[in-house]
Motif scaffolding. Structure first.
Motif, PDB file in Angstrom:
ATOM      1  N   ILE A  63       0.837  -1.199   0.000  1.00 43.32           N
ATOM      2  CA  ILE A  63       0.000   0.000   0.000  1.00 43.32           C
ATOM      3  C   ILE A  63       0.873   1.249   0.000  1.00 43.32           C
ATOM      4  O   ILE A  63       0.621   2.216  -0.729  1.00 43.32           O
ATOM      5  N   HIS A  64       1.921   1.235   0.811  1.00 43.63           N
ATOM      6  CA  HIS A  64       2.827   2.390   0.905  1.00 43.63           C
ATOM      7  C   HIS A  64       3.503   2.687  -0.432  1.00 43.63           C
ATOM      8  O   HIS A  64       3.689   3.854  -0.794  1.00 43.63           O
ATOM      9  N   VAL A 117      -7.183  -0.730  -1.976  1.00 44.07           N
ATOM     10  CA  VAL A 117      -6.453  -1.145  -0.785  1.00 44.07           C
ATOM     11  C   VAL A 117      -6.631  -2.648  -0.541  1.00 44.07           C
ATOM     12  O   VAL A 117      -5.671  -3.364  -0.232  1.00 44.07           O
ATOM     13  N   VAL A 118      -7.842  -3.139  -0.673  1.00 45.49           N
ATOM     14  CA  VAL A 118      -8.099  -4.569  -0.466  1.00 45.49           C
ATOM     15  C   VAL A 118      -7.322  -5.394  -1.482  1.00 45.49           C
ATOM     16  O   VAL A 118      -6.728  -6.440  -1.151  1.00 45.49           O
ATOM     17  N   ASP A 119      -7.292  -4.934  -2.722  1.00 47.07           N
ATOM     18  CA  ASP A 119      -6.538  -5.646  -3.757  1.00 47.07           C
ATOM     19  C   ASP A 119      -5.048  -5.639  -3.447  1.00 47.07           C
ATOM     20  O   ASP A 119      -4.358  -6.668  -3.602  1.00 47.07           O
ATOM     21  N   LEU A 120      -4.535  -4.483  -3.001  1.00 49.45           N
ATOM     22  CA  LEU A 120      -3.114  -4.391  -2.676  1.00 49.45           C
ATOM     23  C   LEU A 120      -2.748  -5.254  -1.477  1.00 49.45           C
ATOM     24  O   LEU A 120      -1.608  -5.725  -1.372  1.00 49.45           O
ATOM     25  N   ARG A 162      -3.121  14.346  -6.130  1.00 52.75           N
ATOM     26  CA  ARG A 162      -3.375  12.916  -6.224  1.00 52.75           C
ATOM     27  C   ARG A 162      -3.953  12.377  -4.921  1.00 52.75           C
ATOM     28  O   ARG A 162      -3.677  12.903  -3.839  1.00 52.75           O
ATOM     29  N   THR A 163      -4.748  11.318  -5.043  1.00 51.75           N
ATOM     30  CA  THR A 163      -5.128  10.558  -3.854  1.00 51.75           C
ATOM     31  C   THR A 163      -3.858  10.011  -3.202  1.00 51.75           C
ATOM     32  O   THR A 163      -2.921   9.600  -3.894  1.00 51.75           O
ATOM     33  N   THR A 164      -3.823  10.019  -1.884  1.00 54.03           N
ATOM     34  CA  THR A 164      -2.674   9.493  -1.153  1.00 54.03           C
ATOM     35  C   THR A 164      -3.133   8.469  -0.126  1.00 54.03           C
ATOM     36  O   THR A 164      -4.296   8.466   0.288  1.00 54.03           O
ATOM     37  N   ALA A 165      -2.210   7.609   0.283  1.00 49.92           N
ATOM     38  CA  ALA A 165      -2.486   6.600   1.302  1.00 49.92           C
ATOM     39  C   ALA A 165      -1.340   6.588   2.305  1.00 49.92           C
ATOM     40  O   ALA A 165      -0.179   6.447   1.912  1.00 49.92           O
ATOM     41  N   ASN A 166      -1.678   6.755   3.565  1.00 52.27           N
ATOM     42  CA  ASN A 166      -0.680   6.676   4.635  1.00 52.27           C
ATOM     43  C   ASN A 166      -0.995   5.484   5.526  1.00 52.27           C
ATOM     44  O   ASN A 166      -2.083   5.388   6.098  1.00 52.27           O
ATOM     45  N   VAL A 167      -0.031   4.578   5.653  1.00 50.00           N
ATOM     46  CA  VAL A 167      -0.163   3.446   6.566  1.00 50.00           C
ATOM     47  C   VAL A 167       0.179   3.972   7.955  1.00 50.00           C
ATOM     48  O   VAL A 167       1.344   4.212   8.274  1.00 50.00           O
ATOM     49  N   GLY A 168      -0.855   4.182   8.776  1.00 52.96           N
ATOM     50  CA  GLY A 168      -0.645   4.941  10.004  1.00 52.96           C
ATOM     51  C   GLY A 168      -0.525   4.138  11.275  1.00 52.96           C
ATOM     52  O   GLY A 168       0.188   4.556  12.195  1.00 52.96           O
TER      53      GLY A 168
END
Length: 357
Positions: A204-205, A260-263, A218-224
């Motif tokens: 995901i990261h 996210v689920v796919d990743l 852009r859409t972003t994703a943070n693994v928090g």
């Protein structure tokens, strides 16, 4: 009646109040008292012990609503070089937790409303919230009917007093993976849910295929956050991973969750912890307000604000984010705000109130 303190003075006073993650009632009481003294009708809504929203207004209609949040993120004095509750001005900087995010903006909004009403103005509403930093909790708990509709929502979040016409939406998503427990000396007999999610976190990261927008980026994703395990000698049979997604126009919560689920690459259960819409104001509808606030390039923020909740609750208010403070100082150690921005912000808000109400 004594002359009200400047917005800078009030900002200093607010920073000295401890509202780190809770306890906003003390700030709510201070500001409610000031607004009431200025002639506004004020209601305090304490929906949780020690945590309160303030809704104050003057007039039967409220074309403009000013808003800000009273909570700050935590601050550990052990890692600061000065007291997080200093509330002083040194070398032109207001110092302390919340100086930029966002007690400077709250002070400017409150003083602008006070002075507008004292000068005979009307048509203003002030909404001050708790728990914005943890998903707009306070804004979501304002009772139905407590606010009057508004055409304009002015959010005093820190932008260096530059106009921001929108921000990303947010989806906080928790993923849970299941495994099989076993003795730590025989991991081959179990299935480690922590390892599954650790691998998922990296995927995901590192993902770089998120949708983009010409305005919002852009859409972003943070693994928090990650939680797993009970002790070292037990193979974890459950692990939880929390991802902070910031969504742009053209992206959706459903699409982001599916990505996210796919990743993740393993079977996971998902729960949406926070889901808030983005803000995207039509520049043509607020051109005059932008001019009154000082004009400049149209900007868009990466963070979310209470506007995600309040704009709809106010009847679809056009939203502008504009306030004193350095955006880069939000949530950092040794937080500060440019002291010289705070009173000019209050003056800019007064110009808007004078023309639109």
């Amino acid at each position: 009646m004594s002359t009200p303190a400047t917005a800078l003075d009030l900002a200093c006073e607010l920073v000295r109040l401890d509202t780190r993650g809770a306890g906003e009632r003390v700030a709510a009481d201070l500001l409610a008292g000031r607004l009431e003294d200025a002639g506004l009708d004020v209601a305090i809504h304490e929906t949780r012990p020690g945590r309160a929203n303030v809704v104050a207004r003057h007039g039967d209609t409220t074309p403009v609503t000013l808003t800000g949040h009273l909570d700050t993120v935590p601050a550990d004095p052990a890692v600061w070089s000065f007291d997080p509750l200093a509330g002083d001005v040194v070398d032109g900087r207001l110092r302390g937790r919340g100086a930029s995010d966002m007690k400077a903006g709250v002070a400017a909004a409150v003083v602008a409303a006070e002075e507008h009403v004292r000068a005979g103005g009307t048509g203003v509403q002030v909404v001050l919230t708790f728990g914005e930093e943890t998903g707009c909790e306070g804004a979501r708990e304002i009772p139905a009917g407590a606010m009057l509709p508004s055409g304009l929502l002015l959010v005093a979040e820190p932008t260096n007093n530059r106009v921001v016409l929108g921000h990303k939406g947010v989806l906080w998503l928790e993923l849970v993976a299941r495994g099989v427990p076993a003795h730590g000396s025989r991991p081959d007999l179990g299935h480690n849910a922590l390892v599954d999610l650790a691998r998922a976190a990296v995927r995901i990261h590192e993902h770089d295929g998120w949708p983009g927008s010409a305005t919002h980026g852009r859409t972003t994703a943070n693994v928090g956050m990650m939680r797993a395990g009970v002790q070292p000698n037990v193979v974890p049979d459950r692990a939880a991973l929390t991802v902070d997604l910031r969504l742009v126009p053209g992206d959706t919560a459903d699409a982001a969750e599916a990505t996210v689920v796919d990743l993740a690459g393993v079977g996971v259960e998902t729960e949406r912890l926070v889901e808030l819409p983005l803000i995207d104001t039509d520049p043509a509808r607020v051109a005059r307000v932008v001019e009154l606030l000082g004009g400049g390039e149209h900007l868009y923020a990466t963070y979310f604000t209470d506007a995600s909740v309040l704009a709809g609750a106010l009847g679809g208010a056009d939203t502008i984010v504009c306030g004193p403070g350095e955006p880069e100082q939000c949530h950092v150690t040794d937080e500060w705000a440019p002291a010289g921005q705070i009173d000019p912000a209050a003056e800019a808000y007064r110009r808007v109130l004078a023309e639109l109400t």
